[in-house]
Design an enzyme around this catalytic site. Structure first.
Site, mmCIF file in Angstrom:
data_model
loop_
_atom_site.group_PDB
_atom_site.id
_atom_site.type_symbol
_atom_site.label_atom_id
_atom_site.label_comp_id
_atom_site.label_asym_id
_atom_site.label_seq_id
_atom_site.Cartn_x
_atom_site.Cartn_y
_atom_site.Cartn_z
ATOM 1 N N CYS A 120 -3.996 -6.086 -5.663
ATOM 2 C CA CYS A 120 -2.991 -6.079 -4.584
ATOM 3 C C CYS A 120 -2.616 -7.477 -4.118
ATOM 4 C CB CYS A 120 -3.492 -5.246 -3.413
ATOM 5 S SG CYS A 120 -3.976 -3.571 -3.894
ATOM 6 N N HIS A 256 0.251 -7.131 2.208
ATOM 7 C CA HIS A 256 0.220 -6.031 1.248
ATOM 8 C C HIS A 256 0.301 -4.712 2.015
ATOM 9 C CE1 HIS A 256 -1.165 -3.035 -1.472
ATOM 10 N NE2 HIS A 256 -2.404 -3.021 -1.019
ATOM 11 N N ASN A 286 1.098 2.924 -1.164
ATOM 12 C CA ASN A 286 0.440 1.686 -1.577
ATOM 13 C C ASN A 286 0.777 1.458 -3.050
ATOM 14 O OD1 ASN A 286 -1.366 -0.227 -2.601
ATOM 15 N ND2 ASN A 286 -3.077 0.458 -1.330
#
Length: 336
Positions: A120, A256, A286
């Protein structure tokens, strides 16, 4: 030892594009699969739906479409690109790279092409690497893409993880600019925490302990949450300290997009209004390395992100890795 030197690059973002698959997976859809519901998911994560790649759609397909959109919107020529960096944890194949597949699809011949895996934190790490390439003078235009097809490694019987992840791609073009828009950076890794979020591969052990999941994503959400809420604000402040700035001077904070509650907690620790955070999780979930470029492109489309804004990007995730970049947004409205 923590590095405290100021870092600048002559890089500037001169184009942006994105792509997400057509299929939507809503919270109600997930409620038919596992023991969950829309209210529970939204209250804990802020996510309402996510996009899911088709069975025959892989990371390279998403990456190419994001890049093609960028080129069309900003009237850029693919032949002028001399490096392609793709941040991803879900390549079509271990090799050849997704970057080489993008190169082939765009018809670029004389270019460097490679993948980067920092989970990420990958997109921001790739921006840092691309800025370094431009700084050498050997490269003039670098295409940086964050892309994931996390649905292909998500266990849809595990309600703690399947509610989180989605698929998507975001691309930016970096070029040398006289005044350079990259102002400062930050990076930190704690490999001892790698067992907190992983997908087993050729190795099925971590520090002598067996890894579960059979290649699917496994995450200790509580541990990752605690680590991120503590370390990300520290990293942002560390990055700003290098150039004598305070969080309140930021126009936008782009972490993120892991979890909205996590982002709100980070903003509170930074004494930054939550309204100054840009994220993409509400409708995309996500998307790991794709989450930050997706958030940036959403803000550009909505007219919220404009030339002159001071922006702090901060990726964090498996590794445990974190990477930050402070930049002055210079991109104007697209030509097309």
């Amino acid at each position: 030892m923590i590095r405290t030197n100021e870092w600048k690059s002559n890089a500037a973002i001169t184009g942006i594009g994105s792509y997400v698959p057509e299929r939507r997976l809503t919270n109600d859809d997930l409620a038919a699969m596992v023991d969950t519901n829309d209210e529970w998911i939204v209250r804990r994560t802020g996510i309402r739906e996510r996009r899911i790649a088709a069975p025959d759609e892989f990371s390279s397909h998403l990456a190419v479409k994001a890049a093609q959109q960028l080129l069309a919107r900003y009237a850029k020529e693919a032949a002028d690109i001399d490096a392609v960096l793709v941040a991803t944890t879900t390549p079509d194949t271990p090799f050849p790279s997704v970057a080489s597949r993008v190169q082939r699809a765009l018809g670029i011949r004389a270019c460097l092409a490679f993948d980067l895996n920092a989970a990420c934190a990958g997109f921001v790490a790739a921006l840092q690497a691309a800025g370094g390439l431009l700084q050498t003078g050997a490269y003039r235009k670098v295409l940086v893409i964050g892309v994931e097809t996390l649905s292909k490694i998500t266990d849809y019987s595990d309600r703690s993880t399947c509610i989180l992840f989605g698929d998507g791609a975001g691309a930016v073009l970096l070029e040398s600019a006289p005044e350079g828009a990259f102002i400062a950076s930050d990076a930190m890794t704690d490999g001892s925490g790698g067992g907190s979020v992983y997908a087993a591969g050729l190795s099925t052990e971590w520090d002598g302990q067996p890894l579960a999941g059979g290649g699917k994503i496994v995450q200790n959400g509580r541990e990752v949450y605690k680590w991120a809420v503590s370390h990300v604000p520290e990293g942002v402040r560390r990055m700003l300290d290098k150039v004598g700035l305070e969080p309140r001077e930021l126009d936008w904070f782009v972490p993120h997009s892991a979890n909205l509650r996590m982002i709100e907690a980070m903003c509170e620790r930074l004494e930054l209004p939550a309204e100054k955070a840009l994220y993409s999780l509400t409708h995309y979930g996500n998307t790991s390395a794709a989450s930050i470029p997706l958030a940036l492109d959403l803000a550009v489309r909505e007219g919220r992100l404009a030339a002159g804004h001071l922006v702090a990007l901060y990726g964090f995730g498996s590794g445990l890795s974190q990477a930050g970049l402070l930049l002055r947004w210079t991109l104007k409205s697209p030509q097309k």
